[in-house]
Design a protein around this motif. Sequence first.
Motif, PDB file in Angstrom:
ATOM      1  N   PRO A  23      51.096 -12.625 -10.813  1.00  9.55           N
ATOM      2  CA  PRO A  23      51.222 -13.022 -12.213  1.00  9.55           C
ATOM      3  C   PRO A  23      52.626 -12.827 -12.765  1.00  9.55           C
ATOM      4  CG  PRO A  23      49.211 -11.793 -11.872  1.00  9.55           C
ATOM      5  CD  PRO A  23      49.989 -11.708 -10.601  1.00  9.55           C
ATOM      6  N   ASP A  24      53.424 -11.944 -12.115  1.00  5.63           N
ATOM      7  CA  ASP A  24      54.789 -11.720 -12.580  1.00  5.63           C
ATOM      8  C   ASP A  24      55.791 -12.494 -11.746  1.00  5.63           C
ATOM      9  OD1 ASP A  24      54.418 -10.383 -10.252  1.00  5.63           O
ATOM     10  OD2 ASP A  24      55.378  -8.520 -10.896  1.00  5.63           O
ATOM     11  N   SER A  28      53.172 -10.219  -3.788  1.00  4.27           N
ATOM     12  CA  SER A  28      52.116  -9.234  -3.998  1.00  4.27           C
ATOM     13  C   SER A  28      52.332  -7.979  -3.186  1.00  4.27           C
ATOM     14  CB  SER A  28      50.759  -9.832  -3.620  1.00  4.27           C
ATOM     15  OG  SER A  28      50.721 -10.093  -2.226  1.00  4.27           O
ATOM     16  N   GLY A  29      53.208  -8.039  -2.194  1.00  3.36           N
ATOM     17  CA  GLY A  29      53.501  -6.855  -1.419  1.00  3.36           C
ATOM     18  C   GLY A  29      52.581  -6.631  -0.257  1.00  3.36           C
ATOM     19  N   ASN A  30      51.623  -7.517  -0.030  1.00  8.62           N
ATOM     20  CA  ASN A  30      50.683  -7.358   1.068  1.00  8.62           C
ATOM     21  C   ASN A  30      51.033  -8.374   2.144  1.00  8.62           C
ATOM     22  OD1 ASN A  30      48.468  -7.294   2.798  1.00  8.62           O
ATOM     23  ND2 ASN A  30      47.108  -6.661   1.134  1.00  8.62           N
ATOM     24  N   ASN A  31      51.669  -7.930   3.249  1.00 13.38           N
ATOM     25  CA  ASN A  31      52.154  -8.832   4.270  1.00 13.38           C
ATOM     26  C   ASN A  31      51.421  -8.682   5.584  1.00 13.38           C
ATOM     27  OD1 ASN A  31      54.177  -9.912   2.608  1.00 13.38           O
ATOM     28  ND2 ASN A  31      55.483  -8.138   3.001  1.00 13.38           N
ATOM     29  N   SER A  32      50.238  -8.130   5.561  1.00 13.19           N
ATOM     30  CA  SER A  32      49.538  -7.883   6.808  1.00 13.19           C
ATOM     31  C   SER A  32      48.148  -8.486   6.776  1.00 13.19           C
ATOM     32  CB  SER A  32      49.422  -6.375   7.066  1.00 13.19           C
ATOM     33  OG  SER A  32      48.684  -5.773   6.036  1.00 13.19           O
ATOM     34  N   TYR A 339      41.350  -9.806 -10.410  1.00 15.64           N
ATOM     35  CA  TYR A 339      42.572  -9.975  -9.624  1.00 15.64           C
ATOM     36  C   TYR A 339      43.551  -8.869 -10.028  1.00 15.64           C
ATOM     37  CZ  TYR A 339      44.275 -11.927 -13.985  1.00 15.64           C
ATOM     38  OH  TYR A 339      44.614 -12.088 -15.305  1.00 15.64           O
ATOM     39  N   TYR A 340      44.537  -8.639  -9.162  1.00 15.13           N
ATOM     40  CA  TYR A 340      45.535  -7.598  -9.425  1.00 15.13           C
ATOM     41  C   TYR A 340      46.752  -8.212 -10.092  1.00 15.13           C
ATOM     42  CZ  TYR A 340      49.112  -4.043  -8.560  1.00 15.13           C
ATOM     43  OH  TYR A 340      50.115  -3.125  -8.700  1.00 15.13           O
ATOM     44  N   GLN A 450      46.113 -11.727  -3.426  1.00 18.66           N
ATOM     45  CA  GLN A 450      46.622 -12.980  -2.892  1.00 18.66           C
ATOM     46  C   GLN A 450      46.827 -14.003  -3.996  1.00 18.66           C
ATOM     47  OE1 GLN A 450      44.322 -14.603   0.298  1.00 18.66           O
ATOM     48  NE2 GLN A 450      45.276 -16.628   0.186  1.00 18.66           N
ATOM     49  N   LYS A 451      47.974 -14.675  -3.962  1.00 21.15           N
ATOM     50  CA  LYS A 451      48.261 -15.770  -4.875  1.00 21.15           C
ATOM     51  C   LYS A 451      48.800 -16.935  -4.056  1.00 21.15           C
ATOM     52  CE  LYS A 451      47.212 -13.206  -8.365  1.00 21.15           C
ATOM     53  NZ  LYS A 451      46.814 -12.065  -7.548  1.00 21.15           N
ATOM     54  N   PRO A 452      48.278 -18.151  -4.263  1.00 20.16           N
ATOM     55  CA  PRO A 452      47.206 -18.472  -5.205  1.00 20.16           C
ATOM     56  C   PRO A 452      45.874 -17.887  -4.756  1.00 20.16           C
ATOM     57  CG  PRO A 452      47.699 -20.367  -3.843  1.00 20.16           C
ATOM     58  CD  PRO A 452      48.737 -19.337  -3.524  1.00 20.16           C
ATOM     59  N   MET A 453      44.976 -17.697  -5.716  1.00 23.32           N
ATOM     60  CA  MET A 453      43.680 -17.101  -5.418  1.00 23.32           C
ATOM     61  C   MET A 453      42.898 -18.018  -4.489  1.00 23.32           C
ATOM     62  SD  MET A 453      42.927 -15.914  -9.357  1.00 23.32           S
ATOM     63  CE  MET A 453      41.498 -14.884  -9.078  1.00 23.32           C
ATOM     64  N   GLN A 454      42.304 -17.411  -3.450  1.00 27.40           N
ATOM     65  CA  GLN A 454      41.528 -18.170  -2.473  1.00 27.40           C
ATOM     66  C   GLN A 454      40.354 -17.336  -1.975  1.00 27.40           C
ATOM     67  OE1 GLN A 454      44.109 -19.408   0.727  1.00 27.40           O
ATOM     68  NE2 GLN A 454      45.028 -21.071  -0.459  1.00 27.40           N
TER      69      GLN A 454
END
Length: 547
Positions: A23-24, A28-32, A339-340, A450-454
């Motif tokens: 959103p910013d 998201s920082g999640n790469n795994s 969502y986060y 996750q963005k976009p949301m799925q």
Amino acid sequence: MKKMYLFFTAGLVLLLCTACPGPDNHNSGNNSDVTVQSYKVSIDSLSITNAPALQSFAHATSGADWLLFAGRTNREEKVGGLHNLDANYGDRSFIPKSFNQNIFAYNLAEDKVSSINYTKFLEDLKSNLCKDPSSEMCQSLSKGDYDFTSIFVNSNPLVAQDDHGYMYVVGGFGPKSFKYFEETPNWKKDTTKADKNKQEYITYNQVARLHIESMIKLAKGQTLTDDEWSKVFRYGTSTSLISTGAEVFVKKGSFSNIHKLQDSTNITLYAAGGHNFTSNSQKYLDAVYPFTVVSGRSSTLLDINVSAPISDVSDPTDPSSDDLSIFRRRDGPVVPSMYYNKTYDQMEQSLTFYGGVFKPGSDNDLQAWNDAIYVHPDWATESKLYTYDTTYNQKNHNVYACGNFVGYDKDTKLLHTFLFGGIGDGEIAPPGHLSGFTNTGLHIAMNVEQKPMQSKIVDTLKNVYGSTPNFYGAESILIKSSSSIAYKMNSENTEIIDLNSTFNGTKEVVIGHIYGGIEAYQANPGTYGSGNSAASNKVWQVTLTKE
């Protein structure tokens, strides 16, 4: 007790987005990759006999008691169940005697039911609240206006419950004058224009707030105090919220005054989807409508303030929007979601449409939606308050409303949605027909960062109701148990289960109970009655085991 075991996601891996803006507009920082936790679900058919047979009903809970009213039932015959698809979508499809007229209090542990007829409730309400006979509510009671009395006699209303002991009932479908059908046994012989007007079926414009514990006391034949009578019931109307076959959700953090004065509620809700349905026409809402409920000018009224709709069309009230909008959906699973938001380092509320009916087209091409829509009112992406997920494919499974629950696992950042039975057997419907009834279930997962949301289907679950020739789940509800710990947002409970807290120190939890709905005796019944379908009183215990 009949038991069925289902295994979820052994070793399944979901590939997550590695460079998608939150959103910013940051990563998201999640790469795994994340491995989905394995679960085992057991669904037990309980040997209860006294629960009322209901489908498409209003419901709420207080402690161990279930409050149940409205909807349709079998009465002395199997007249509940699927409405007649080949009749007039009025008195010959939803026949008057199928409408439930009782307000029930049911205790599952004791298998004990109590009830009060809605007419007796209205008489008691009038005698206790109509101190001023000229008041708006008392006048409505005296006239038997549909916008008031039909709160308790209708099919498929929108229903929500807050954390403070109240439930909200919006819309619903049924006779314009139920009293006329009750008082006119030979109504089929009435052919004048005035008579025909009384025989019309409509979607109601009502919004009601009910105090759950007080309603349960009345159903049990108990006496209310003056203070309890003062908060038992409020209602209002809105032409923007004429809907049936939809869901309504409470916005968390909107209780600005309720802690100070219980009867001074200012609460925001979201009405999601549905349609305005009559005997000879329908108009989909094509939107999600935010609205605020505020205690009104008298002790029995609510003021309803509707905000701008969330939609993909500029004017969802325009008839042409039914041919254009992706929100043209009714009677499908609409579930709580979240969502986060990295900008504020917090979870934010959303809701998700999975499936639903019908896509634009002729009545001979009744096709369901198989993609998803995520509505996020507090975050705009590309100037939209929703995300349309065309990558998701529900494959014609569970496209109608059914018993469901949503749980969140903070360790994997995954939101798990489970749908059980209903309508949608994985096949394309033949011309002019619905997809078949099914005992299949779905397990759906979504990463909240996750963005976009799925979303992705984790597993398709076979025979969730065991080895039975009948089909269950359509228009049923899942009532969560006290063992299911709610995920908190803004210090308030959400409708999402906190899986980490729920499984703290244990491996097996009774999540809740699936109740009611339609019992179909064949996959494509087409109508109600013996050999086709009926309202169900069955209760199924849902247990989740963490492997």
